[in-house]
Write a protein that holds these residues in place. Structure first.
Motif, mmCIF file in Angstrom:
data_model
loop_
_atom_site.group_PDB
_atom_site.id
_atom_site.type_symbol
_atom_site.label_atom_id
_atom_site.label_comp_id
_atom_site.label_asym_id
_atom_site.label_seq_id
_atom_site.Cartn_x
_atom_site.Cartn_y
_atom_site.Cartn_z
ATOM 1 N N HIS A 195 0.694 -1.354 -0.265
ATOM 2 C CA HIS A 195 0.074 -0.029 0.336
ATOM 3 C C HIS A 195 0.457 1.567 -0.343
ATOM 4 O O HIS A 195 0.043 2.477 -1.094
ATOM 5 N N PRO A 196 2.088 1.641 0.888
ATOM 6 C CA PRO A 196 2.650 2.800 0.801
ATOM 7 C C PRO A 196 3.106 3.352 -0.477
ATOM 8 O O PRO A 196 3.441 1.919 -0.978
ATOM 9 N N GLU A 197 3.138 4.057 -1.067
ATOM 10 C CA GLU A 197 3.722 5.195 -2.317
ATOM 11 C C GLU A 197 5.611 4.733 -1.792
ATOM 12 O O GLU A 197 5.692 4.452 -3.391
ATOM 13 N N GLY A 198 6.130 3.874 -1.076
ATOM 14 C CA GLY A 198 7.838 4.022 -0.778
ATOM 15 C C GLY A 198 8.010 3.003 -0.109
ATOM 16 O O GLY A 198 6.840 2.840 1.622
ATOM 17 N N SER A 199 7.893 1.501 -0.231
ATOM 18 C CA SER A 199 8.362 0.809 1.369
ATOM 19 C C SER A 199 9.538 -0.013 1.436
ATOM 20 O O SER A 199 9.590 -0.469 -0.494
ATOM 21 N N VAL A 200 10.155 -0.362 1.528
ATOM 22 C CA VAL A 200 11.578 -1.920 1.713
ATOM 23 C C VAL A 200 11.577 -2.000 2.882
ATOM 24 O O VAL A 200 11.485 -1.656 4.253
ATOM 25 N N LEU A 201 12.192 -3.026 2.550
ATOM 26 C CA LEU A 201 13.493 -4.014 3.607
ATOM 27 C C LEU A 201 13.888 -4.534 3.985
ATOM 28 O O LEU A 201 15.023 -4.442 2.676
ATOM 29 N N LEU A 223 12.084 7.206 0.474
ATOM 30 C CA LEU A 223 10.919 8.915 -0.048
ATOM 31 C C LEU A 223 11.565 8.276 -1.032
ATOM 32 O O LEU A 223 10.832 8.829 -1.707
ATOM 33 N N TRP A 224 12.664 8.260 -2.210
ATOM 34 C CA TRP A 224 12.806 7.859 -3.849
ATOM 35 C C TRP A 224 12.293 7.366 -4.288
ATOM 36 O O TRP A 224 10.986 8.383 -5.190
ATOM 37 N N ASP A 225 11.345 6.161 -4.143
ATOM 38 C CA ASP A 225 10.241 6.014 -4.630
ATOM 39 C C ASP A 225 8.832 7.041 -4.447
ATOM 40 O O ASP A 225 8.254 6.886 -5.460
ATOM 41 N N ALA A 226 8.183 7.456 -3.238
ATOM 42 C CA ALA A 226 7.886 8.233 -3.433
ATOM 43 C C ALA A 226 7.463 9.131 -4.254
ATOM 44 O O ALA A 226 6.461 9.695 -4.490
ATOM 45 N N CYS A 227 8.725 9.858 -3.876
ATOM 46 C CA CYS A 227 8.793 11.251 -5.066
ATOM 47 C C CYS A 227 8.927 10.714 -6.176
ATOM 48 O O CYS A 227 7.838 11.735 -7.281
ATOM 49 N N GLN A 228 8.861 9.606 -7.034
ATOM 50 C CA GLN A 228 8.731 8.898 -8.044
ATOM 51 C C GLN A 228 7.231 8.811 -8.050
ATOM 52 O O GLN A 228 6.283 9.059 -9.251
ATOM 53 N N TRP A 229 6.749 7.988 -7.033
ATOM 54 C CA TRP A 229 5.341 7.852 -7.168
ATOM 55 C C TRP A 229 4.108 9.600 -8.017
ATOM 56 O O TRP A 229 3.496 9.663 -8.728
ATOM 57 N N LEU A 230 4.785 10.495 -6.878
ATOM 58 C CA LEU A 230 5.021 11.615 -7.102
ATOM 59 C C LEU A 230 5.152 12.179 -8.508
ATOM 60 O O LEU A 230 4.178 12.882 -9.361
ATOM 61 N N MET A 231 6.552 12.109 -9.713
ATOM 62 C CA MET A 231 6.005 12.481 -10.542
ATOM 63 C C MET A 231 5.311 11.537 -11.356
ATOM 64 O O MET A 231 4.911 12.099 -12.486
#
Length: 255
Positions: A24-30, A141-149
């Motif tokens: 579900h999150p805009e960015g997530s990692v393990l 964080l990067w992936d959430a920003c990419q999601w916004l892009m």
């Protein structure tokens, strides 16, 4: 000096980062660093924090962090902090460190009037949970920003550099990189270091338990930390530039 896991003093623990770990999150990692495992997520909220609205700081975003440890992330069960009514001092210190570290590489004007929440949840602890959280949270964080892009909500990725962190310490007179729990608990000196891809320090937290350390020893520890962080930043770059779902150094366990 031999270490319990067979590493040399200048050797990192096996490290693995897995992208899109939660649906579900805009960015997530393990991120797994040795036996330490942290789930890091980034969630986009389309509003500024209250304090920014009250200060009339328009056209700027914010990044903030929360940190927690699961009750059985350690050998003995710990109480959930929610049952105690509020986060403890250690938790507050760590989540502020994570937030400061990530904000050091964010262009808030390019982010726009929104907040990105970073959540770092330790599911298994064996030392270095705060530094692993910072390293993993950067990718979230990067992936959430990419999601916004991708949704044309922002014109450019509002991140100015990479950031990662590791621990160092002195054990029986020997400087060592990336301490596990038993090493950290017996260290004469322990230090957490946060650094950007450009080689600039965001934070250096160093403490002597009983025996003070010299400038020369401090320089040795910082040199070790720089070498370790450079490896972690190479992992981050590999994941982003090659658009990979998983990257690793050493021989990390799966799962």
């Amino acid at each position: 000096m031999a270490r319990e896991d067979g590493r040399t003093p200048s050797q990192m623990r096996p490290t693995r980062i897995v992208r899109n770990y939660i649906k579900h999150p805009e960015g997530s990692v393990l991120i797994a660093v040795g036996d330490t495992k942290v789930v890091c997520t980034a969630s986009v909220e389309e509003s500024q924090p209250r304090f920014m609205r009250e200060q009339n700081r328009r056209n700027r975003g914010w990044v903030t962090a929360e940190y927690s440890m699961l009750p059985r992330s350690t050998s003995d069960r710990m109480r959930r902090e929610i049952t105690r009514g509020s986060p403890g001092g250690r938790t507050q210190e760590i989540q502020r460190l994570i937030g400061r570290s990530l904000r050091a590489v964010v262009d808030f004007k390019a982010l726009g009037e929104r907040t990105i929440w970073i959540d770092c949840d330790v599911i298994q602890a064996d030392g270095g949970t705060r530094t692993a959280s910072i390293t993993g949270a950067f990718i979230a964080l990067w992936d959430a920003c990419q999601w916004l892009m991708d949704r044309k909500s922002i014109k450019t990725i509002p991140i100015t550099d990479h950031v990662a962190a590791t621990s160092v310490g002195i054990i029986d007179g020997t400087p060592m990189l990336d301490l596990c729990y038993t090493e950290d608990s017996s260290a004469d000196v322990d230090m957490n270091v946060v650094m950007t891809g450009a080689g600039k320090f965001v934070e250096i937290q160093g403490t002597a338990e009983e025996i003070p350390f010299s400038k020369e020893e401090s320089d040795e520890m910082l040199d070790l930390a720089v070498s370790g962080i450079e490896q972690l930043i190479r992992l981050q770059k590999q994941m982003i530039i090659e658009n990979r779902d998983e990257v690793s150094i050493g021989n990390p366990e799966s799962g």
